[in-house]
Design a protein around this motif. Structure first.
Motif, PDB file in Angstrom:
ATOM      1  N   ASP A 194       0.868  -1.179   0.000  1.00 37.29           N
ATOM      2  CA  ASP A 194       0.000   0.000   0.000  1.00 37.29           C
ATOM      3  C   ASP A 194       0.902   1.226   0.000  1.00 37.29           C
ATOM      4  OD1 ASP A 194      -1.796   1.995   0.370  1.00 37.29           O
ATOM      5  OD2 ASP A 194      -2.747   1.152   2.159  1.00 37.29           O
ATOM      6  N   ARG A 196       0.058   4.318  -0.682  1.00 33.49           N
ATOM      7  CA  ARG A 196      -0.611   5.609  -0.519  1.00 33.49           C
ATOM      8  C   ARG A 196       0.112   6.420   0.549  1.00 33.49           C
ATOM      9  NH1 ARG A 196      -6.446   4.213   1.249  1.00 33.49           N
ATOM     10  NH2 ARG A 196      -5.270   2.583   2.297  1.00 33.49           N
ATOM     11  N   HIS A 197       0.022   7.741   0.436  1.00 36.57           N
ATOM     12  CA  HIS A 197       0.587   8.596   1.468  1.00 36.57           C
ATOM     13  C   HIS A 197      -0.242   8.428   2.743  1.00 36.57           C
ATOM     14  CE1 HIS A 197       3.512  10.594  -1.001  1.00 36.57           C
ATOM     15  NE2 HIS A 197       2.603  10.785  -1.939  1.00 36.57           N
ATOM     16  N   ASP A 200      -3.528  10.169   2.708  1.00 33.83           N
ATOM     17  CA  ASP A 200      -4.580   9.584   1.878  1.00 33.83           C
ATOM     18  C   ASP A 200      -5.236   8.398   2.589  1.00 33.83           C
ATOM     19  OD1 ASP A 200      -4.161  11.429  -0.121  1.00 33.83           O
ATOM     20  OD2 ASP A 200      -2.579  10.230  -1.043  1.00 33.83           O
ATOM     21  N   LYS A 201      -4.387   7.656   3.283  1.00 36.34           N
ATOM     22  CA  LYS A 201      -4.961   6.561   4.083  1.00 36.34           C
ATOM     23  C   LYS A 201      -5.867   7.139   5.164  1.00 36.34           C
ATOM     24  CE  LYS A 201      -0.833   3.664   3.743  1.00 36.34           C
ATOM     25  NZ  LYS A 201       0.215   3.012   4.518  1.00 36.34           N
TER      26      LYS A 201
END
Lengths: 572, 115
Positions: A194, A196-197, A200-201
């Motif tokens: 994963d 994502r930044h 974003d999570k």
């Protein structure tokens, strides 16, 4: 250098041609809400906020209609609008705006309960169990309590994070964006990584865990009304280092208020261990039908002011929370208010631990509507405890002399008086097997020269190993506060550690007073008076030759805060 | 320690320290003879972001903090490094340090900010 600059200037139009700016760059505030918000019906809010937050055809103001939070949350936003955006609001308008928004765009009791520690300003350990990434993104700068008390649409969560990034650009590197290259290897579960930044999570998690529309809010907002709190409420509480507190609070409607959600209070209580009496008067506002925010003080003494944050239960018969004061809200009483009826009610005892074999042990029982002429047989402490005499009786307090049988079974005892029962009011024990210092870790801040001090109070609590005789098992009995000798020891963090000499002092009651703020020229490196200390309690059983019991807690004496985001105004 | 002998002054200090039977808690990472000490308890309200943090260092104590804090205030202010602890220069308090040429000397001239 100059050549480079002119080259860049010459290239600018070219660059501009290659990537023309979008004709209508989308501003964050133009983001269209996909979800349905709550219309604003207050003329004042429309007038105060409307110029920047235009209403749509359904009367929904941009941003405001798509978020719900506590009075503190709204107060913080309004303050930011005033200080950073230049909104002009007089204090009374600001108060009314906070009140409208907290009442109509607020939280349901079930939503507010898990975050009460935040508004009660408690120093507790909190671990957000649902999502580690979200927790880490937020708590790097502030408590997760602030997050727990917000409900927003997905667009609103996105805008909130964007606001943080705009105001504090460095947080991209501190918390919001992933550092290091993206992972390419699958995780231990075989799923692709994963990448994502963290922000974003967090947005994904927050929008599903804390959405704008919930069943709890629909049901509460349809049902809420100004509650009728007038009457007599019995107060019981505990203040660290001072022990149990008992008393009563008279609540009246505030005659000068327009709405039924403002109250005035007349408070009296005493510290059962010392007999110290306190009388206070106060004012309070009840937000959203359950959030008590008040302020009280002793007659004419502003320095005794305490803020009150309490949660009114749905039955409208109980309230609980914290009353607190101090520059960092560090001194407080954990309180519980129960509506007094006509029946007898037991609040608690001055000292709840009864030792086996004790003779003529004096016990004070606090309550309401207690019998005025009780017989010893009316007061029932259960097996092994015999009442010999009643030395004093009033409606609020009965003092008795009791004997505890040498072979009484150790364990908690319910107390029954005139039909009223207090579960586990007392505990019969044979000896103090251990003591603990509470809190197990504390924090104080240097102050007194330019910035205020943050004090830390400790207390020592006794424990019996219980019937199984083994420590740290479920049947251990807590024996309440003990009188102990307090001392400070070095918490050795470095060789030649000298914190004990500089950080501050501990008094005989377990109150730590930190030393002054500012660099200390008499310390190596001009260090501040910060430090790590062990706070040590030593308990010696009277008349016994056994080894004294010892317990310790870690105290961190640290630097001040230079900016304060608290919202004390909501109680005024 | 039978077969090891100290050769420098630092080792002598460590030896003296251990001879005094003092427990060394912070900045230790366990191992014999003490075993792993429990992780220090960091009170809520401490910002845990950075190493060192504002209130506590990575071991929960004050030994590893930037000291004195006043030496660091300008950087924290200008860079908005501690948004919840120090007023930021970018938005909330552009002039926070204007009366204070060197925080280490003039720290009494800076104000507590209620944004």
């Amino acid at each position: 250098m100059r050549l480079l600059a002119s080259l860049a200037l010459a290239l600018l139009p070219l660059l501009a041609q290659q990537s023309p700016p979008p004709a209508n760059p989308e501003k964050d505030s133009d983001k269209k809400e996909a979800e349905d918000g709550f219309p604003v019906t207050s003329d004042l809010v429309k007038k105060s906020c409307g110029p920047c937050h235009p209403a749509d055809e359904k009367g929904r103001l941009s941003r405001i209609s798509f978020r719900r939070t506590t009075p503190e949350g709204w107060q913080q936003t309004i303050k930011r609008m005033v200080s950073l955006v230049g909104v002009k609001l007089d204090p009374e308008e600001a108060r009314q705006t906070v009140r409208y928004l907290a009442n109509h765009h607020g939280l349901a009791p079930e939503e507010a309960k898990p975050g009460m520690f935040e508004v009660e300003r408690r120093m507790i350990d909190y671990k957000y169990p649902a999502d580690n990434d979200t927790e880490q993104t937020c708590i790097k700068c502030h408590s997760f309590g602030r997050v727990l008390l917000q409900r927003r649409t997905r667009t609103e969560w996105e805008l909130l994070l964007a606001m943080h990034r705009g105001y504090y650009p460095l947080i991209d590197f501190q918390a919001f964006r992933r550092t290091g290259p993206p992972q390419t290897e699958p995780g231990p579960d075989g799923r692709p990584p994963d990448n994502r930044h963290p922000m974003d999570k967090a947005i994904a998690h927050l929008s599903s865990a804390f959405p704008l529309r919930t069943a709890e809010w629909s049901s509460w907002s349809a049902n809420v009304r100004p509650p009728k709190l007038e009457g007599r409420w019995m107060l019981s509480g505990h203040q660290t280092g001072k022990g149990p507190v008992y008393g009563e609070v008279e609540i009246h409607r505030n005659p000068s208020a327009r709405d039924g959600d403002e109250f005035v209070t007349s408070i009296r209580y005493l510290y059962a261990r010392t007999g110290q009496n306190v009388r206070r008067t106060g004012k309070a506002i009840l937000y959203t039908g359950f959030q008590w925010r008040g302020r009280s003080m002793e007659a004419g003494a502003g320095q005794t002011a305490m803020r009150e944050v309490m949660f009114l239960e749905r039955n409208q018969r109980e309230m609980s929370g914290r009353w607190f004061s101090g520059a960092y809200d560090e001194t407080g009483i954990d309180v519980r208010l129960e509506r007094a009826g006509k029946d007898a009610m037991i609040l608690g005892l001055d000292r709840n631990a009864l030792q086996t074999g004790a003779r003529d042990r004096e016990v004070s029982i606090y309550g309401a509507n207690l019998p005025l002429k009780p017989q010893p047989s009316d007061v029932d402490f259960g097996p092994g405890v015999t009442l010999k005499r009643i030395t004093q009786a009033s409606e609020n307090r009965i003092t008795v002399l009791a004997d505890v049988a040498a072979d009484a079974k150790i364990g908690p005892r319910d107390l029954v008086i005139a039909g009223a029962l207090k579960a586990n009011a007392a505990v019969v024990f044979d000896k103090v097997d251990a003591i603990k210092v509470r809190p197990p870790s504390g924090m104080a801040r240097n102050g007194g020269n330019r910035f205020p001090k943050m004090y830390q109070q400790f207390e020592a609590v006794g424990y019996s190993n219980g019937p199984d005789g083994k420590p740290d098992t479920k049947d251990d009995l807590e024996l309440g506060m003990l009188d102990v000798a307090w001392s400070v020891e070095e918490y050795t963090a470095t060789f030649g550690d000298d914190d004990k000499e500089f950080a501050g002092s501990l008094d005989a009651e377990g109150l730590f007073t930190p030393a002054g703020d500012g660099p200390n020229p008499s310390r190596s490196g001009n260090r501040n008076n910060v430090g790590d200390l062990w706070i040590v309690a030593t308990y010696t059983t009277a008349g016994s030759n056994s080894k004294p019991l010892r317990a310790r807690a870690h105290l961190l004496v640290t630097v001040p805060l230079y900016i304060r985001f608290e919202q004390p105004e909501v109680s005024q | 320690m039978k077969h090891l002998r100290r050769v420098n002054r630092k080792a002598a200090r460590i030896e003296r320290h251990l001879d005094e039977q003092r427990d060394v808690v912070a900045l230790q990472r366990g191992g014999p003879p003490q075993g792993a000490p429990p992780r220090p308890h960091i009170p809520l309200g401490c910002s845990l972001l950075f190493s060192p943090g504002w209130e506590a260092d990575s071991s929960g104590g004050a030994a590893g903090l930037c000291q004195p804090v006043e030496r660091d205030l300008f950087d924290c202010h200008l860079g908005c490094f501690w948004p919840a602890q120090v007023p930021d220069q970018l938005n909330h308090s552009p002039d926070w340090t204007s009366k204070c040429a060197a925080a280490q000397k003039d720290w009494r001239k800076i104000d507590l900010i209620f944004p």
